[in-house]
Design an enzyme around this catalytic site. Structure first.
Site: not given
Ligand SMILES: *[C@@H]1O[C@H](CO)[C@@H](O)[C@H](O)[C@H]1NC(C)=O
Ligand SMILES: *[C@@H]1O[C@H](CO)[C@@H](O)[C@H](O)[C@H]1NC(C)=O
Length: 339
Positions: A180, A281, A311
């Site tokens: 991320s 995601d 995610h």
């Protein structure tokens, strides 16, 4: 609810769904509309794990200071198996310099979910893992996180680290990794590394796990996956605002890396990159553009897509894709290692 979203909620075990729900609720409650964070509230739920010089499931950990003046440090994970081999016949492991996720603003290197994840990487790959505790936004804005990253690499390459470096760590096989926002940092640190000639450290690869990139445009996946776990437009907009300098928009080159304001990187050195993308995601369109941008710039890159992954899927060993992910990273690292 779209068919896709109802499918995600069905696929997740309840414990995992509850964990994600609580973490999201706590970070939402800690984020203030004036773009500050209620740290006291968030820290109540952000459990920390201490380092341990006794092996836990085959991995020892210790915390090493890079620069006390800005409280920059990392947690070092050493696979303990190496301790049993004789000094002159040490098994060498590749090194992973890891940047945790959390929107540049949340979680630390010693937060329990990341400590667990890094232990798993160290044990299952295996690798020496260095998890960087970079400074967080909004108290520290862009580019402080990138500076902390490149300064950590310079520290690992310095004489001061030589006596601390585990003999099993092979800095010639050094991988940057991040998930991320951490993968955003790993990308920019790879570019900053062009300004340095390292003595021993060799950037061999980049492991980009569901990287956090964006732009002013709203992509199809951002719009159609509203309601997916962890990521929403409201959350990512806030996060970029907290990270970027005053007056910037999301087409800032740190966010939209192959966008209208980004520089051409085709002439720069860049490590071979593996990009992981999940079908649930909302950020996946930006992540695929990232992969294509690297390819167009002449960089070695591959894309691994898991249609059912959301995610942060990698952090949950009970998710089947999480084991596939470990295997894929191991293959990638072996393929990049000089023979
Ligand atoms: C933001 O809001 C909080 C809580 O309402 C307040 O304590 C804080 O001083 C504010 N900070 C700024 C920079 O406006
Ligand atoms: C650094 O890594 C690259 C692979 O990315 C390899 O080709 C090269 O030989 C390595 N250099 C050194 C000095 O080990």
């Amino acid at each position: 609810m779209s068919q896709q979203n109802s499918k995600t909620s069905l696929d997740l075990p309840w414990k995992l769904r509850l964990f994600i729900y609580i973490l999201s609720a706590v970070s939402d409650a800690s984020r203030r509309s004036n773009v500050t964070i209620n740290r006291r509230l968030f820290n109540l739920f952000d459990l920390k794990s201490p380092p341990s010089n006794k092996p836990t499931n085959g991995v020892t950990t210790s915390d090493i200071t890079v620069d006390a003046s800005r409280n920059l440090w990392f947690r070092l994970y050493t696979p303990a198996a190496s301790a049993s081999t004789s000094v002159d016949n040490v098994v060498k492991f590749p090194v992973i310099v890891f940047f945790h996720g959390g929107g540049f603003a949340f979680l630390r290197a010693n937060s329990k979910p990341y400590d667990d994840f890094c232990q798993r990487l160290a044990r299952e790959l295996p690798a020496v893992v260095i998890s960087v505790d970079y400074r967080l936004s909004p108290e520290h804005k862009h580019p402080k996180q990138y500076e902390d990253g490149i300064d950590t690499l310079r520290f690992l390459d310095s004489v001061s680290f030589e006596r601390l470096c585990p003999p099993c760590a092979d800095l010639k096989r050094c991988f940057l990794a991040g998930d991320s926002a951490g993968a955003n940092i790993a990308h920019h640190v790879s570019l900053l590394a062009n300004d340095y000639d390292f003595r021993t450290l060799n950037l061999t690869g980049l492991i980009s796990i569901q990287p956090f990139f964006g732009g002013e445009e709203r992509t199809e996946s951002e719009l159609s996956l509203a309601g997916a776990p962890v990521i929403s437009i409201e959350r990512t907009d806030w996060t970029w605002k907290a990270f970027l300098p005053e007056g910037s928009d999301r087409d800032h080159p740190s966010v939209n890396v192959f966008g209208p304001n980004s520089a051409d990187i085709s002439g720069m050195k860049f490590p071979a990159t593996i990009v992981f993308v999940g079908g649930f995601d909302p950020l996946q369109d930006w992540q695929k553009r990232y992969y294509l941008g690297l390819k167009k710039s002449g960089k070695e890159a591959c894309l691994i897509e898991y249609p059912n992954a959301f995610h942060t899927f990698y952090a949950f060993p009970e998710v089947p894709e999480s084991s596939l992910f470990i295997k894929e990273v191991r293959n990638f690292m072996q393929a990049q290692s000089p023979k």
